[in-house]
Design an enzyme around this catalytic site. Structure first.
Site, mmCIF file in Angstrom:
data_model
loop_
_atom_site.group_PDB
_atom_site.id
_atom_site.type_symbol
_atom_site.label_atom_id
_atom_site.label_comp_id
_atom_site.label_asym_id
_atom_site.label_seq_id
_atom_site.Cartn_x
_atom_site.Cartn_y
_atom_site.Cartn_z
ATOM 1 N N SER A 105 57.430 74.602 53.313
ATOM 2 C CA SER A 105 57.223 75.997 52.952
ATOM 3 C C SER A 105 57.040 76.176 51.438
ATOM 4 O O SER A 105 56.130 75.595 50.858
ATOM 5 C CB SER A 105 58.377 76.844 53.489
ATOM 6 N N ASP A 249 52.109 81.158 50.464
ATOM 7 C CA ASP A 249 52.791 79.898 50.206
ATOM 8 C C ASP A 249 52.070 78.773 50.954
ATOM 9 O O ASP A 249 51.096 79.026 51.679
ATOM 10 C CB ASP A 249 54.269 80.008 50.577
ATOM 11 N N ASP A 251 52.424 77.086 53.645
ATOM 12 C CA ASP A 251 52.230 77.134 55.093
ATOM 13 C C ASP A 251 51.894 78.537 55.595
ATOM 14 O O ASP A 251 51.874 78.792 56.792
ATOM 15 C CB ASP A 251 53.433 76.577 55.834
ATOM 16 N N ASP A 253 53.256 81.558 55.686
ATOM 17 C CA ASP A 253 54.132 82.480 56.415
ATOM 18 C C ASP A 253 54.782 83.501 55.483
ATOM 19 O O ASP A 253 55.589 84.316 55.930
ATOM 20 C CB ASP A 253 55.190 81.731 57.230
#
Length: 348
Positions: A105, A249, A251, A253
């Site tokens: 993340s 970010d 990933d 999310d």
């Protein structure tokens, strides 16, 4: 650096001594344990979706995950580069039994992690996470014989399907967005946001400029979307006279926004702005964790809904949202969860 173990997976830094960071042995152990749990609970051939964000270590670790799951007898659908919300939706769309994504993340590039999802594309429960850790502690895994090894298939269409699902939401007015003539600048930090955001922008007829979208895995700045890390995006918004700056970010999310004057909107207000829009169309309950802004509660009460707080952690937010039938929820870190799409943080 220490290894961080949680109910939803494991993360750690690379290049440490064995057992002191995220190493290949740990990855294989976690995957064998997860496959063992799935096989024990399902009593049938299982299918798992596997993907990764743009980290340099992702390709190597992904191959370990795929091999371990197949060795345990699980069929694997491999997506390659993806986002966390896309993989969550891929589990649902493919009717798989579970999902695994390699992403740390917002952590720097020397980190990576395994995150585990159930058949609903949601983080595994605390109970499942506890069982997973117990199996690893005991080194108690089920592996397949030569007749029952898992298969592998490849599917790189899920990002397009993800965007299509977003655009088919009744709340999204595609024509109004297309007619507005927006121009945006997006910082995708050399990760998978650079793959999915252009699909979204093109579908909405939004003109755009993508920055930090070349050297995948070599993050151009600290991934945490704080003002001091987004100075380049702010400058680009002003220089290009853009209507909006967008930061995701690695990933995808979490979402942070930059105003047209280059000032940061603040990731803690991403959920608040989204909730304001959703509640304008449908009055209902909202949920955020205890570390989030008071503003969500204020706007929910103003709109005629009820606000509920949950413990920190996405799985806790989702559980509370289901309990109170929330129309929207999330966390104050730029993570928005809209149940009409799926129960997971989604920047798209």
């Amino acid at each position: 650096m220490p290894i961080i173990k949680s109910i939803s997976g494991i993360r750690g830094t690379l290049g440490e001594k064995m057992g002191e960071g995220l190493d290949p042995v740990l990855i294989v152990q976690y995957c064998l344990a997860f496959a063992t749990l799935l096989k024990t609970e399902n009593k049938k051939k299982i299918t798992v979706v596997v993907g990764r964000d743009g980290r340099v270590s992702g390709e190597i670790f992904e191959s370990l995950v795929v091999s371990a799951m197949r060795a345990a007898g699980a069929d694997v659908i491999q997506t390659g580069y993806t986002t966390t919300p896309t993989l969550e939706m891929a589990v649902i769309m493919s009717k798989a039994d579970a999902g695994i994504i390699l992403t740390a993340s917002h952590n720097p590039a020397n980190w990576n992690a395994l995150k585990f999802f159930n058949k609903n594309g949601e983080f595994i429960s605390p109970e499942t996470g506890k069982k997973l850790l117990e199996l690893i502690e005991k080194n108690d895994f089920i592996c397949a014989d030569e007749k029952n090894l898992g298969s592998i298939s490849y599917d790189d269409t899920f990002m397009h399907k993800h965007v299509e699902a977003v655009l088919n939401l009744p709340i999204i007015n595609k024509k109004a967005i297309a007619d507005a003539g927006f121009f945006v600048v997006a910082d995708v930090i050399n990760s998978t946001g650079g793959l999915i955001l252009p699909i979204l922008f093109d579908a909405l007829n939004v003109k755009y400029k993508i920055i930090n979208n070349s050297d995948y895995g070599k993050f151009a700045h600290n991934p945490e979307p704080l003002p001091q890390h987004l100075t380049e995006l702010s400058s680009e918004v002003v220089a290009n006279k853009a209507d909006l700056g967008i930061s995701v970010d690695p990933d995808v999310d979490r979402l942070a926004l930059i105003c047209e004057n280059g000032e940061m909107f603040g990731e803690e207000y991403t959920l608040v702005a989204a909730a304001d829009f959703v509640l304008s169309h449908k009055i209902g309950n909202t949920v955020s964790n205890l570390s989030s802004s008071q503003a969500l509660k204020d706007i929910t009460l103003q709109k005629g809904g009820k606000y509920y707080a949950s413990a920190v952690g996405e799985v806790n937010v989702v559980n509370k949202m289901k309990e109170v039938d929330a129309v929207i929820g999330g966390e104050g870190n730029g993570g928005v969860i809209y149940p009409e799409l799926h129960y997971g943080r989604d920047a798209v």
